[in-house]
Design a protein around this motif. Structure first.
Motif, PDB file in Angstrom:
ATOM      1  N   VAL A  63       0.980  -1.242  -0.299  1.00  0.00           N
ATOM      2  CA  VAL A  63       0.247  -0.098   0.274  1.00  0.00           C
ATOM      3  C   VAL A  63       0.704   1.505   0.350  1.00  0.00           C
ATOM      4  N   PRO A  64       0.436   2.391  -0.698  1.00  0.00           N
ATOM      5  CA  PRO A  64       1.491   3.534  -0.621  1.00  0.00           C
ATOM      6  C   PRO A  64       1.783   3.854   0.771  1.00  0.00           C
ATOM      7  N   ASN A  65       3.464   4.175   1.183  1.00  0.00           N
ATOM      8  CA  ASN A  65       3.459   3.871   2.681  1.00  0.00           C
ATOM      9  C   ASN A  65       4.922   5.126   2.682  1.00  0.00           C
ATOM     10  N   PRO A  66       5.047   6.230   2.713  1.00  0.00           N
ATOM     11  CA  PRO A  66       6.075   6.799   2.753  1.00  0.00           C
ATOM     12  C   PRO A  66       7.200   6.055   3.822  1.00  0.00           C
ATOM     13  N   ASP A  67       6.627   5.855   5.069  1.00  0.00           N
ATOM     14  CA  ASP A  67       6.896   5.083   6.473  1.00  0.00           C
ATOM     15  C   ASP A  67       6.975   4.064   6.215  1.00  0.00           C
ATOM     16  N   PHE A  68       7.372   3.091   4.925  1.00  0.00           N
ATOM     17  CA  PHE A  68       7.553   2.042   5.390  1.00  0.00           C
ATOM     18  C   PHE A  68       8.951   1.498   5.798  1.00  0.00           C
ATOM     19  N   VAL A  69       8.685  -0.228   6.584  1.00  0.00           N
ATOM     20  CA  VAL A  69      10.734  -0.313   6.667  1.00  0.00           C
ATOM     21  C   VAL A  69      10.016  -1.617   6.347  1.00  0.00           C
ATOM     22  N   PRO A  70      11.339  -2.639   5.924  1.00  0.00           N
ATOM     23  CA  PRO A  70      11.371  -3.519   5.550  1.00  0.00           C
ATOM     24  C   PRO A  70      11.350  -4.676   7.074  1.00  0.00           C
ATOM     25  N   THR A  71      10.102  -5.774   6.691  1.00  0.00           N
ATOM     26  CA  THR A  71       9.725  -6.770   7.783  1.00  0.00           C
ATOM     27  C   THR A  71      10.902  -7.773   7.591  1.00  0.00           C
ATOM     28  N   PRO A  72      11.698  -8.270   8.467  1.00  0.00           N
ATOM     29  CA  PRO A  72      10.359  -8.706   9.428  1.00  0.00           C
ATOM     30  C   PRO A  72      10.988  -7.348  10.518  1.00  0.00           C
ATOM     31  N   PHE A  73      12.045  -7.184  10.604  1.00  0.00           N
ATOM     32  CA  PHE A  73      13.135  -5.957  11.764  1.00  0.00           C
ATOM     33  C   PHE A  73      13.162  -4.844  11.784  1.00  0.00           C
ATOM     34  N   GLY A  74      12.555  -4.330  10.044  1.00  0.00           N
ATOM     35  CA  GLY A  74      12.998  -2.898  10.636  1.00  0.00           C
ATOM     36  C   GLY A  74      13.884  -2.768   9.676  1.00  0.00           C
ATOM     37  N   HIS A  75      15.207  -3.410   9.047  1.00  0.00           N
ATOM     38  CA  HIS A  75      16.688  -3.513   8.402  1.00  0.00           C
ATOM     39  C   HIS A  75      16.721  -4.039   6.566  1.00  0.00           C
ATOM     40  N   TYR A  76      17.124  -2.721   6.052  1.00  0.00           N
ATOM     41  CA  TYR A  76      17.714  -2.733   4.338  1.00  0.00           C
ATOM     42  C   TYR A  76      18.659  -3.829   4.351  1.00  0.00           C
ATOM     43  N   ARG A  77      19.148  -4.254   5.546  1.00  0.00           N
ATOM     44  CA  ARG A  77      20.687  -5.404   5.743  1.00  0.00           C
ATOM     45  C   ARG A  77      20.609  -6.627   5.858  1.00  0.00           C
ATOM     46  N   ASP A  78      21.337  -7.861   6.280  1.00  0.00           N
ATOM     47  CA  ASP A  78      20.334  -9.254   6.797  1.00  0.00           C
ATOM     48  C   ASP A  78      22.058  -8.692   8.480  1.00  0.00           C
ATOM     49  N   SER A  79      21.940  -9.956   8.784  1.00  0.00           N
ATOM     50  CA  SER A  79      23.178 -10.204   9.991  1.00  0.00           C
ATOM     51  C   SER A  79      24.692  -9.699   9.632  1.00  0.00           C
ATOM     52  N   GLN A  80      24.933  -9.680   8.397  1.00  0.00           N
ATOM     53  CA  GLN A  80      26.355 -10.214   8.252  1.00  0.00           C
ATOM     54  C   GLN A  80      26.009  -8.228   7.292  1.00  0.00           C
TER      55      GLN A  80
END
Length: 520
Positions: free
Chosen positions: A55-72
């Protein structure tokens, strides 16, 4: 009253989905059916991808943890998820003949619970050139995936290298997820870099048609399904900062120019909240990705349209030419560059970027008070897709991904090239013409894409490619380290950070986060 006849049609949404590359090699980790014996809750497995906004959402963050990066610390791929909707049109001849009544269709999503679904996706990258400037295409051909929790890799060849353009996967309901490539850019022959279009180089962005075949469980019918298209672009480094003109704005404008019977007819009334507010908000947020915008669009500057006193006038539809509201609206409108020529110089972006003709018409109506003053004190809340009525879900999906893209100054472009500005690219509103070859939408982009990101750092693409960023909302620095050349960008692009909305000292700010390299 019994209907005279019923017609059903089926369509894939979004009509144009947006996926994005990333260098995370973590698996897709498709969920397995739950065991019969209840298990204690567990932290979900880390995924090398996330599903993009639905849905249009300027406050979108990636799920599930809100990060664009992985643990590496690698960038996760953004998946575009496609769904199938059934539209049921019920016709009552008596009502139509006597009252001119046209009933809205009943809409529902078709999942693996209602049908056997197979998805057919044809990704291609048509950007590359040989030493004679002849096109060289990475075309793995059409790939098929079906059922639930299945996946298929999309791998082709170019210049002797095997290059994966993406992954097709189905979720637990049989919906399609398209993931892009891993950000691989290379010249197997070690050809030099130096221009926006470098011969004998390739990368792994792509685009192509998305089709589906279905067999309904209740009837065994196999109706036709309206196809869609997927656009695999580069990471959305500044998602909360929308471009002044997005690909959604551009495609919507061209939809109003399509020949009958496919012409999109917009609502007759301009809404301040839906139509005008986004255009006032976008230049103000530019201050967080290009330092020059701070002079004109922040604090008490005349271009800070969200300043409380100024905003109070801009949302007022007083039509009296002598009123303060009318004069303030006229001041803003008169500063706009006219897409048909003339006008002033706003927005102040390189390349002569102007709003679309349709946006300009909306702003013109607004300037004279011909709009609904429907502002309630805050933007409408974002409603998750599964909480929207089914009839509203297709339009939300169609808009959600495209509104995060750059839709102007196509030289060479960010997510798509100038073909998106051609009305002949579309066969219906927000639908790409299916006779176009896979790879058409990205064919005119820079090769590799990092070449454009190196060269264009002076105002061209601040919403898609930040220029100046900050981590403390005070001190700004170049997003791309000043010493980086094209080869550095090819090698180190995944070190750059993402813009995120945060609160600092009680103020809403947009700062660079998840940077994997020290600021310059």
């Amino acid at each position: 009253m019994q209907p005279n006849f019923v017609i059903r049609r089926y369509s894939i949404h979004p009509g144009i989905g947006v996926a994005r590359i990333g260098n995370s090699t973590l698996g897709v980790h498709l969920p397995h059916p739950p065991p019969e014996v209840p298990q204690p809750p567990k932290r979900p497995p880390e995924q090398g991808f996330f599903i993009g906004p639905e849905v249009p959402n300027p406050d979108f963050v990636p799920t599930p943890f809100g990060h664009y990066r992985d643990s590496q610390h690698n960038i996760r791929r953004q998946a575009a998820r496609f769904r199938i909707y059934e539209y049921t049109y019920t016709y009552f001849a008596f009502e139509q003949a006597l009252r001119g009544i046209t009933r809205a269709p009943t809409v529902r999503e078709i999942t693996a619970d209602e049908a056997d679904i197979e998805w057919h996706v044809h990704l291609a990258n048509a950007k590359s050139k040989d030493q004679n400037s002849m096109s060289v295409v990475n075309d793995p051909g059409e790939k098929t995936v079906g059922g639930v929790n299945h996946q298929v890799d999309v791998t082709g060849q170019i210049f002797g290298d095997q290059v994966q353009l993406g992954t097709l996967a189905t979720d637990a309901k049989g919906r399609l997820m398209v993931l892009g490539g891993f950000g691989k850019s290379k010249s197997p022959s070690n050809a030099p870099l130096g221009s926006l279009f470098n011969a004998l180089w390739y990368d792994d962005v792509s685009d192509g048609p998305v089709r589906a075949t279905i067999k309904l469980h209740n009837s065994g019918a196999q109706p036709a399904v309206e196809p869609a298209w997927v656009l695999v672009g580069v990471p959305g480094f500044a998602h909360p900062v929308e471009s002044i003109v997005t690909l959604y704005d551009l495609a919507y404008d061209r939809a109003t120019q399509l020949p009958s019977p496919n012409t999109l007819v917009p609502p007759t009334q301009v809404s301040f909240t839906k139509d005008i507010y986004p255009l006032l908000r976008r230049p103000v947020l530019m201050q967080w990705v290009i330092a020059a915008a701070q002079m004109g669009h922040s604090g008490q500057a005349s271009g800070n349209f969200l300043d409380l006193q100024r905003f109070a006038l801009l949302k007022d539809n007083d039509p009296n030419p002598n009123s303060a509201a009318f004069q303030e609206r006229q001041t803003v409108f008169n500063a706009l560059r006219n897409p048909n020529g003339g006008g002033d110089d706003m927005p102040l972006l390189n390349g002569g970027l102007a709003v679309t003709p349709f946006q300009y018409q909306q702003m013109q109506k607004w300037s004279v008070g011909n709009f609904a003053a429907d502002w309630t004190g805050a933007p409408p809340p974002v409603v998750p897709l599964d909480q929207l009525p089914a009839a509203q879900q297709p339009a939300a999906l169609d808009k959600a991904g495209l509104i995060t893209t750059v839709g102007g100054v196509f030289f060479p472009g960010i997510e798509a090239c100038s073909v998106m500005a051609d009305v002949n690219t579309y066969e219906k509103p927000l639908r790409i013409r299916q006779t176009l070859p896979p790879g058409t939408l990205t064919s005119g982009l820079s090769v590799p894409w990092q070449a454009d990101y190196t060269a264009c750092g002076t105002g061209w693409w601040p919403a898609g490619r930040p220029n100046d960023v900050t981590q403390d909302a005070i001190n700004f620095y170049p997003w791309k380290p000043p010493g980086w050349q094209m080869a550095d960008m090819v090698q180190n692009w995944a070190q750059l950070g993402f813009i995120a909305k945060q609160q600092i000292n009680g103020q809403t700010v947009y700062v660079e986060t998840e940077r994997f390299a020290h600021p310059p």
